[in-house]
Design a protein around this motif. Structure first.
Motif, PDB file in Angstrom:
ATOM      1  N   SER A  47      28.321 -19.958 -21.533  1.00  0.00           N
ATOM      2  CA  SER A  47      27.713 -19.289 -22.686  1.00  0.00           C
ATOM      3  C   SER A  47      26.260 -19.718 -22.860  1.00  0.00           C
ATOM      4  CB  SER A  47      28.493 -19.599 -23.965  1.00  0.00           C
ATOM      5  OG  SER A  47      29.776 -19.042 -23.900  1.00  0.00           O
ATOM      6  N   ARG A  48      25.990 -21.020 -22.713  1.00  0.00           N
ATOM      7  CA  ARG A  48      24.614 -21.503 -22.835  1.00  0.00           C
ATOM      8  C   ARG A  48      23.741 -20.925 -21.728  1.00  0.00           C
ATOM      9  NH1 ARG A  48      27.194 -26.521 -23.565  1.00  0.00           N
ATOM     10  NH2 ARG A  48      26.408 -27.205 -21.538  1.00  0.00           N
ATOM     11  N   ILE A  49      24.277 -20.849 -20.526  1.00  0.00           N
ATOM     12  CA  ILE A  49      23.515 -20.290 -19.409  1.00  0.00           C
ATOM     13  C   ILE A  49      23.246 -18.803 -19.642  1.00  0.00           C
ATOM     14  CG2 ILE A  49      23.659 -19.691 -16.962  1.00  0.00           C
ATOM     15  CD1 ILE A  49      25.080 -22.394 -16.560  1.00  0.00           C
ATOM     16  N   ALA A  50      24.247 -18.087 -20.114  1.00  0.00           N
ATOM     17  CA  ALA A  50      24.073 -16.655 -20.390  1.00  0.00           C
ATOM     18  C   ALA A  50      23.014 -16.436 -21.462  1.00  0.00           C
ATOM     19  CB  ALA A  50      25.395 -16.030 -20.804  1.00  0.00           C
ATOM     20  N   GLN A  51      23.001 -17.290 -22.483  1.00  0.00           N
ATOM     21  CA  GLN A  51      21.985 -17.160 -23.529  1.00  0.00           C
ATOM     22  C   GLN A  51      20.593 -17.394 -22.952  1.00  0.00           C
ATOM     23  OE1 GLN A  51      22.321 -15.938 -26.509  1.00  0.00           O
ATOM     24  NE2 GLN A  51      20.156 -16.193 -26.928  1.00  0.00           N
ATOM     25  N   GLY A  52      20.489 -18.310 -21.993  1.00  0.00           N
ATOM     26  CA  GLY A  52      19.211 -18.545 -21.335  1.00  0.00           C
ATOM     27  C   GLY A  52      18.722 -17.334 -20.568  1.00  0.00           C
ATOM     28  N   LEU A  53      19.617 -16.472 -20.161  1.00  0.00           N
ATOM     29  CA  LEU A  53      19.248 -15.241 -19.471  1.00  0.00           C
ATOM     30  C   LEU A  53      18.956 -14.114 -20.452  1.00  0.00           C
ATOM     31  CD1 LEU A  53      18.954 -13.577 -16.876  1.00  0.00           C
ATOM     32  CD2 LEU A  53      21.407 -13.186 -16.949  1.00  0.00           C
ATOM     33  N   VAL A  54      19.731 -14.032 -21.506  1.00  0.00           N
ATOM     34  CA  VAL A  54      19.608 -12.924 -22.455  1.00  0.00           C
ATOM     35  C   VAL A  54      18.320 -13.010 -23.269  1.00  0.00           C
ATOM     36  CG1 VAL A  54      20.641 -11.920 -24.534  1.00  0.00           C
ATOM     37  CG2 VAL A  54      22.083 -12.499 -22.591  1.00  0.00           C
ATOM     38  N   GLN A  55      17.960 -14.215 -23.719  1.00  0.00           N
ATOM     39  CA  GLN A  55      16.803 -14.373 -24.603  1.00  0.00           C
ATOM     40  C   GLN A  55      15.498 -13.867 -23.996  1.00  0.00           C
ATOM     41  OE1 GLN A  55      17.068 -15.350 -27.854  1.00  0.00           O
ATOM     42  NE2 GLN A  55      14.965 -14.624 -27.931  1.00  0.00           N
ATOM     43  N   PRO A  56      15.163 -14.212 -22.741  1.00  0.00           N
ATOM     44  CA  PRO A  56      13.921 -13.672 -22.168  1.00  0.00           C
ATOM     45  C   PRO A  56      13.947 -12.145 -22.028  1.00  0.00           C
ATOM     46  CG  PRO A  56      14.647 -15.562 -20.908  1.00  0.00           C
ATOM     47  CD  PRO A  56      15.738 -15.233 -21.869  1.00  0.00           C
ATOM     48  N   GLN A  57      15.115 -11.586 -21.759  1.00  0.00           N
ATOM     49  CA  GLN A  57      15.217 -10.131 -21.654  1.00  0.00           C
ATOM     50  C   GLN A  57      14.958  -9.478 -23.013  1.00  0.00           C
ATOM     51  OE1 GLN A  57      15.492  -8.766 -18.613  1.00  0.00           O
ATOM     52  NE2 GLN A  57      15.639 -10.812 -17.786  1.00  0.00           N
ATOM     53  N   GLN A  58      15.499 -10.076 -24.070  1.00  0.00           N
ATOM     54  CA  GLN A  58      15.270  -9.562 -25.419  1.00  0.00           C
ATOM     55  C   GLN A  58      13.802  -9.700 -25.814  1.00  0.00           C
ATOM     56  OE1 GLN A  58      18.110 -11.871 -27.654  1.00  0.00           O
ATOM     57  NE2 GLN A  58      19.730 -10.349 -27.401  1.00  0.00           N
ATOM     58  N   ASP A  59      13.201 -10.832 -25.463  1.00  0.00           N
ATOM     59  CA  ASP A  59      11.780 -11.037 -25.746  1.00  0.00           C
ATOM     60  C   ASP A  59      10.926 -10.002 -25.033  1.00  0.00           C
ATOM     61  OD1 ASP A  59      12.484 -13.232 -27.271  1.00  0.00           O
ATOM     62  OD2 ASP A  59      11.931 -14.701 -25.726  1.00  0.00           O
ATOM     63  N   ALA A  60      11.274  -9.692 -23.778  1.00  0.00           N
ATOM     64  CA  ALA A  60      10.523  -8.698 -23.012  1.00  0.00           C
ATOM     65  C   ALA A  60      10.652  -7.306 -23.637  1.00  0.00           C
ATOM     66  CB  ALA A  60      11.008  -8.665 -21.570  1.00  0.00           C
ATOM     67  N   ALA A  61      11.860  -6.947 -24.048  1.00  0.00           N
ATOM     68  CA  ALA A  61      12.060  -5.644 -24.682  1.00  0.00           C
ATOM     69  C   ALA A  61      11.262  -5.549 -25.978  1.00  0.00           C
ATOM     70  CB  ALA A  61      13.545  -5.416 -24.946  1.00  0.00           C
ATOM     71  N   ARG A  62      11.256  -6.635 -26.747  1.00  0.00           N
ATOM     72  CA  ARG A  62      10.502  -6.663 -28.000  1.00  0.00           C
ATOM     73  C   ARG A  62       9.004  -6.545 -27.726  1.00  0.00           C
ATOM     74  NH1 ARG A  62      11.694 -11.472 -29.537  1.00  0.00           N
ATOM     75  NH2 ARG A  62      13.801 -10.905 -30.113  1.00  0.00           N
ATOM     76  N   ALA A  63       8.514  -7.233 -26.692  1.00  0.00           N
ATOM     77  CA  ALA A  63       7.087  -7.183 -26.351  1.00  0.00           C
ATOM     78  C   ALA A  63       6.672  -5.776 -25.936  1.00  0.00           C
ATOM     79  CB  ALA A  63       6.768  -8.182 -25.240  1.00  0.00           C
ATOM     80  N   VAL A  64       7.517  -5.107 -25.163  1.00  0.00           N
ATOM     81  CA  VAL A  64       7.217  -3.732 -24.742  1.00  0.00           C
ATOM     82  C   VAL A  64       7.186  -2.799 -25.946  1.00  0.00           C
ATOM     83  CG1 VAL A  64       8.118  -1.747 -23.473  1.00  0.00           C
ATOM     84  CG2 VAL A  64       8.061  -4.004 -22.395  1.00  0.00           C
ATOM     85  N   ASP A  65       8.161  -2.938 -26.832  1.00  0.00           N
ATOM     86  CA  ASP A  65       8.203  -2.098 -28.032  1.00  0.00           C
ATOM     87  C   ASP A  65       6.977  -2.317 -28.909  1.00  0.00           C
ATOM     88  OD1 ASP A  65      10.606  -0.981 -27.279  1.00  0.00           O
ATOM     89  OD2 ASP A  65      11.826  -2.279 -28.572  1.00  0.00           O
ATOM     90  N   GLU A  66       6.613  -3.588 -29.112  1.00  0.00           N
ATOM     91  CA  GLU A  66       5.452  -3.894 -29.951  1.00  0.00           C
ATOM     92  C   GLU A  66       4.170  -3.352 -29.335  1.00  0.00           C
ATOM     93  OE1 GLU A  66       5.480  -8.099 -30.574  1.00  0.00           O
ATOM     94  OE2 GLU A  66       7.186  -8.005 -31.962  1.00  0.00           O
ATOM     95  N   GLY A  73      -1.843  -5.657 -29.615  1.00  0.00           N
ATOM     96  CA  GLY A  73      -2.802  -5.038 -28.718  1.00  0.00           C
ATOM     97  C   GLY A  73      -3.165  -5.887 -27.515  1.00  0.00           C
ATOM     98  N   GLU A  74      -2.466  -6.991 -27.314  1.00  0.00           N
ATOM     99  CA  GLU A  74      -2.806  -7.881 -26.226  1.00  0.00           C
ATOM    100  C   GLU A  74      -1.879  -7.639 -25.039  1.00  0.00           C
ATOM    101  OE1 GLU A  74      -3.302 -11.917 -27.460  1.00  0.00           O
ATOM    102  OE2 GLU A  74      -4.046 -11.285 -29.410  1.00  0.00           O
ATOM    103  N   LEU A  75      -2.376  -6.873 -24.082  1.00  0.00           N
ATOM    104  CA  LEU A  75      -1.586  -6.499 -22.906  1.00  0.00           C
ATOM    105  C   LEU A  75      -1.164  -7.722 -22.105  1.00  0.00           C
ATOM    106  CD1 LEU A  75      -0.429  -4.355 -21.015  1.00  0.00           C
ATOM    107  CD2 LEU A  75      -2.663  -4.248 -19.905  1.00  0.00           C
ATOM    108  N   HIS A  76      -2.028  -8.714 -21.976  1.00  0.00           N
ATOM    109  CA  HIS A  76      -1.705  -9.869 -21.139  1.00  0.00           C
ATOM    110  C   HIS A  76      -0.507 -10.640 -21.688  1.00  0.00           C
ATOM    111  CE1 HIS A  76      -4.308 -11.717 -24.176  1.00  0.00           C
ATOM    112  NE2 HIS A  76      -3.731 -12.871 -23.871  1.00  0.00           N
ATOM    113  N   LYS A  77      -0.361 -10.721 -23.006  1.00  0.00           N
ATOM    114  CA  LYS A  77       0.803 -11.416 -23.567  1.00  0.00           C
ATOM    115  C   LYS A  77       2.089 -10.641 -23.270  1.00  0.00           C
ATOM    116  CE  LYS A  77      -1.327 -14.004 -27.290  1.00  0.00           C
ATOM    117  NZ  LYS A  77      -1.366 -14.243 -28.732  1.00  0.00           N
ATOM    118  N   SER A  78       2.018  -9.331 -23.371  1.00  0.00           N
ATOM    119  CA  SER A  78       3.188  -8.504 -23.063  1.00  0.00           C
ATOM    120  C   SER A  78       3.567  -8.636 -21.594  1.00  0.00           C
ATOM    121  CB  SER A  78       2.912  -7.037 -23.385  1.00  0.00           C
ATOM    122  OG  SER A  78       2.641  -6.880 -24.759  1.00  0.00           O
TER     123      SER A  78
END
Length: 111
Positions: A47-66, A73-78
């Protein structure tokens, strides 16, 4: 080049209980072994390992949406967030493949 060396140094100086693969500002990948109390067994470790995989994917989806909505407006951070998610996914895929390879080798030795 010095920036890359600084980033590599940050990756290798891991906080206790992590695999040392998270740069500053990123949630570190949890290690499987705990140094003390009952960790809850293999299921909790997965479960801890799976969370380590899920969190970056969620962060990436949020960055793309934002970025798409113009909130950030900062493309490099996204792009950095997307690359972190991609590297994390590749790491876990390779780790899974190595575990399966080791399992098959052990099964082959038993027969």
């Amino acid at each position: 080049m010095p920036d890359q060396l600084t980033q590599i140094a940050a990756l290798t100086s891991a906080p206790e209980g992590t695999l040392g693969l998270a740069p500053a500002g990123v949630t570190p990948i949890p290690s499987i072994a705990d140094d003390g109390a009952d960790s809850g067994g293999f299921g909790q470790a997965l479960s801890r390992i799976a969370q380590g995989l899920v969190q970056p994917q969620q962060d990436a989806a949020r960055a793309v949406d934002e970025f798409a909505q113009g909130a950030d407006g900062e493309l490099h951070k996204s792009m950095l967030t997307l690359e972190r998610a991609d590297i994390t996914l590749k790491f876990y895929t390779n780790m899974r493949n190595k575990c399966l390879e080791a399992y098959r080798e052990v099964m082959h030795m038993g027969s």
